[in-house]
Design an enzyme around this catalytic site. Structure first.
Site, PDB file in Angstrom:
ATOM      1  NE  ARG A 123       3.168   1.070   2.459  1.00 10.45           N
ATOM      2  CZ  ARG A 123       1.891   0.665   2.426  1.00 10.45           C
ATOM      3  NH1 ARG A 123       1.218   0.525   3.545  1.00 10.45           N
ATOM      4  NH2 ARG A 123       1.312   0.416   1.288  1.00 10.45           N
ATOM      5  CG  ASP A 306      -1.563  -6.223  -0.575  1.00  8.93           C
ATOM      6  OD1 ASP A 306      -0.672  -5.849   0.205  1.00  8.93           O
ATOM      7  OD2 ASP A 306      -2.260  -5.427  -1.244  1.00  8.93           O
TER       8      ASP A 306
HETATM    9  C1  UD1 Z   1      -0.161  -0.515  -2.969  1.00 11.94           C
HETATM   10  C2  UD1 Z   1      -1.332  -1.204  -2.314  1.00 11.94           C
HETATM   11  C3  UD1 Z   1      -0.858  -2.146  -1.215  1.00 11.94           C
HETATM   12  C4  UD1 Z   1       0.196  -3.111  -1.762  1.00 11.94           C
HETATM   13  C5  UD1 Z   1       1.301  -2.362  -2.501  1.00 11.94           C
HETATM   14  C6  UD1 Z   1       2.268  -3.290  -3.209  1.00 11.94           C
HETATM   15  C7  UD1 Z   1      -3.111   0.429  -2.519  1.00 11.94           C
HETATM   16  C8  UD1 Z   1      -3.998   1.408  -1.849  1.00 11.94           C
HETATM   17  N1  UD1 Z   1      -2.201  -0.182  -1.749  1.00 11.94           N
HETATM   18  O1  UD1 Z   1       0.484   0.262  -1.958  1.00 11.94           O
HETATM   19  O2  UD1 Z   1      -1.983  -2.862  -0.735  1.00 11.94           O
HETATM   20  O3  UD1 Z   1       0.769  -3.830  -0.701  1.00 11.94           O
HETATM   21  O4  UD1 Z   1       0.724  -1.498  -3.499  1.00 11.94           O
HETATM   22  O5  UD1 Z   1       1.600  -4.087  -4.115  1.00 11.94           O
HETATM   23  O6  UD1 Z   1      -3.248   0.162  -3.703  1.00 11.94           O
HETATM   24  N2  UD1 Z   1       8.261   2.952  -2.916  1.00 11.94           N
HETATM   25  C9  UD1 Z   1       9.289   3.854  -2.860  1.00 11.94           C
HETATM   26  N3  UD1 Z   1       9.047   5.167  -3.172  1.00 11.94           N
HETATM   27  C10 UD1 Z   1       7.817   5.605  -3.545  1.00 11.94           C
HETATM   28  C11 UD1 Z   1       6.754   4.674  -3.599  1.00 11.94           C
HETATM   29  C12 UD1 Z   1       7.002   3.352  -3.276  1.00 11.94           C
HETATM   30  O7  UD1 Z   1      10.431   3.505  -2.527  1.00 11.94           O
HETATM   31  O8  UD1 Z   1       7.667   6.803  -3.839  1.00 11.94           O
HETATM   32  C13 UD1 Z   1       8.504   1.526  -2.577  1.00 11.94           C
HETATM   33  C14 UD1 Z   1       7.766   1.091  -1.331  1.00 11.94           C
HETATM   34  O9  UD1 Z   1       8.484   1.406  -0.160  1.00 11.94           O
HETATM   35  C15 UD1 Z   1       7.651  -0.401  -1.545  1.00 11.94           C
HETATM   36  C16 UD1 Z   1       7.453  -0.501  -3.053  1.00 11.94           C
HETATM   37  O10 UD1 Z   1       7.944   0.727  -3.607  1.00 11.94           O
HETATM   38  O11 UD1 Z   1       8.841  -1.075  -1.199  1.00 11.94           O
HETATM   39  C17 UD1 Z   1       6.016  -0.731  -3.489  1.00 11.94           C
HETATM   40  O12 UD1 Z   1       5.217   0.341  -3.032  1.00 11.94           O
HETATM   41  P1  UD1 Z   1       3.918   0.844  -3.814  1.00 11.94           P
HETATM   42  O13 UD1 Z   1       3.717   0.006  -5.023  1.00 11.94           O
HETATM   43  O14 UD1 Z   1       3.997   2.311  -3.979  1.00 11.94           O
HETATM   44  O15 UD1 Z   1       2.764   0.512  -2.766  1.00 11.94           O
HETATM   45  P2  UD1 Z   1       1.517   1.399  -2.384  1.00 11.94           P
HETATM   46  O16 UD1 Z   1       0.996   2.091  -3.598  1.00 11.94           O
HETATM   47  O17 UD1 Z   1       1.797   2.200  -1.163  1.00 11.94           O
END
Ligand code: UD1
Length: 420
Positions: A123, A306
């Protein structure tokens, strides 16, 4: 380590009070760092992740007091004594990385351990980094830590390459402190992000575009501490909705916000559940057979990743085949193998699960691998004939407040026992 023992096959009836949302509480707690003085949050859930964030912030020098019975939390950020969030804390919870945005916002510097991957894949945090850099923050990596120097911070126009929840939160925490305009485009629109926007507005930041993909922020170095209530947990509500879908019965999800569950409700109605909005929440009833309904996860307002695991559990009891696709986390299917031990028929092809229902689930020992996978196994255990033992349930305590108590009040037979 504790395990859950469930005697399945009982319909669920009664009321559940939906807790405050974990994923909203965590960014609001981080926002408290930005304002010298005492922030007060209400409707804060009793969860391990909330405790972890409390420790991350206490480590920075905040005085954090959580009245777990009252659900209130005060966070006094008068004096920060550290600019570092250590590996030991960040490794246990990715959202600890919000400390970086909070530190840059308050101190214009920060050192936060890079979060690792998780049970279901890498992630990354590249979007967070690119956004910080666009704001003039210099970022170095040093022995697993991100070291940020924001002496030359400025407003900017930044387009997120994907509407990441975490990146949107982190960038908002910083933009709210920059006394120039920052435009963030393609931001996440999850209700938990909007809750943070509202708090930052109350604290004194000017933010236009609330709830849309483009936020225009003019921040201030003079943010004030505020009182804020945590919004209800849409994933907790959705999980109990799926539970009654599996067992049959009728429950009211008190305090649930139907607007945040539009897609889950629409899919549930398609599957044959009766869902009505009441004055104080959502009523869910199942008295007929379940129909198969395909879902594909998407960013909000799409179907939440989720809720993917819980939907697979529900669909295992539907009368026919359904396809469940996760486009957000393509590897997030560790629950499938365990669910199959209970009798579900699922075949995987890349990020698509074909669920062939209806299965007559039978109790078995299973192991939970992450938070929502655990929830999926609890649902299956509630519907299965006989006894299901679920090990490694510490994951559940990260995200479900008083899970056994709430289910027991609805008529489920569920116990937590210590496991050696
Ligand atoms: C948040 C939630 C989690 C939920 C997710 C997606 C919290 C604490 N957690 O996680 O429960 O499952 O949103 O709704 O709120 N990505 C990138 N680069 C980045 C950041 C993200 O490639 O810098 C990708 C991730 O790998 C993933 C997607 O974007 O495929 C969504 O991630 P993100 O929305 O950032 O999830 P979280 O904030 O970690």
């Amino acid at each position: 380590m504790d395990k859950l023992i469930i005697q399945g096959g009982h319909e669920l009836y009664g009321n559940i009070q939906v807790a405050g949302a974990k994923n909203a509480a965590l960014p609001l707690m981080a926002a408290a760092v930005l304002a010298p003085g005492k922030t007060t949050l209400s409707n804060v859930p009793r969860l391990v992740d909330v405790g972890t964030m409390g420790r991350v912030l206490a480590n920075l020098g905040l005085e954090v007091e959580h009245d777990r019975d009252a659900g209130t939390m005060s966070l006094d950020a008068a004096n920060l004594t550290s600019d570092t969030a250590p590996y030991e804390l960040v490794k246990t919870m990715r959202a600890s990385f919000y400390a970086l945005g909070a530190l840059i916002g308050r101190l214009r510097k920060g050192k936060v351990s890079l979060p690792g991957g998780c049970a279901w894949g890498p992630r990354p945090v590249d979007i967070h980094m690119k956004g910080f850099e666009a704001m003039g923050v210099s970022i170095d990596l040093d022995e697993g830590y991100v070291v940020a120097d924001a002496a030359n911070i400025h407003g900017t126009n930044f387009v997120l390459s994907f509407p990441s929840v975490g990146a949107t939160v982190n960038l908002l925490l910083v933009a709210a402190t920059i006394p120039e305009e920052t435009v963030l485009d393609n931001v996440a629109r999850e209700p938990e992000v909007t809750a943070l926007v509202r708090m930052l507005q109350q604290m004194g930041a000017t933010i236009e575009g609330t709830g849309t993909s483009t936020l225009r922020i003019v921040g201030t170095r003079d943010l004030k501490p505020v009182q804020q209530a945590v919004i209800p947990d849409r994933i907790e509500a959705g999980t109990y909705l799926a539970a009654v879908g599996m067992t049959g019965g009728e429950i009211v999800l008190k305090g649930a916000e139907p607007e945040h569950l539009t897609m889950v409700i629409a899919k549930s109605v398609e599957a044959g559940l009766h869902v009505t909005v009441t004055v104080d929440g959502i009523r869910v009833k199942r008295n007929g057979e379940l129909r198969p309904v395909d879902v594909e996860t998407a960013v909000y307002p799409g179907f939440a990743t989720d809720m993917q695991a819980q939907w697979i559990a529900l669909m295992s009891m539907a009368n026919g085949a359904s396809f469940v696709t996760d486009t957000i986390y393509p590897d997030r299917f560790t629950h499938v193998a365990e669910l199959m031990r209970l009798g579900a028929k699922v075949t995987m092809k890349e990020n698509v699960a074909k669920v062939q229902g209806p299965s007559k689930l039978k109790g078995a020992p299973v192991m939970s691998t992450d938070l929502r996978a655990s929830a999926c196994l609890v649902l299956a255990g509630l519907a299965a004939e006989g006894e299901t033992h679920i090990s490694r349930i510490y994951h559940l305590d990260r995200g479900y407040e008083k899970l056994e108590d709430k289910l027991r009040a609805l008529g489920a037979i569920i116990d937590r026992v210590g496991e050696r």
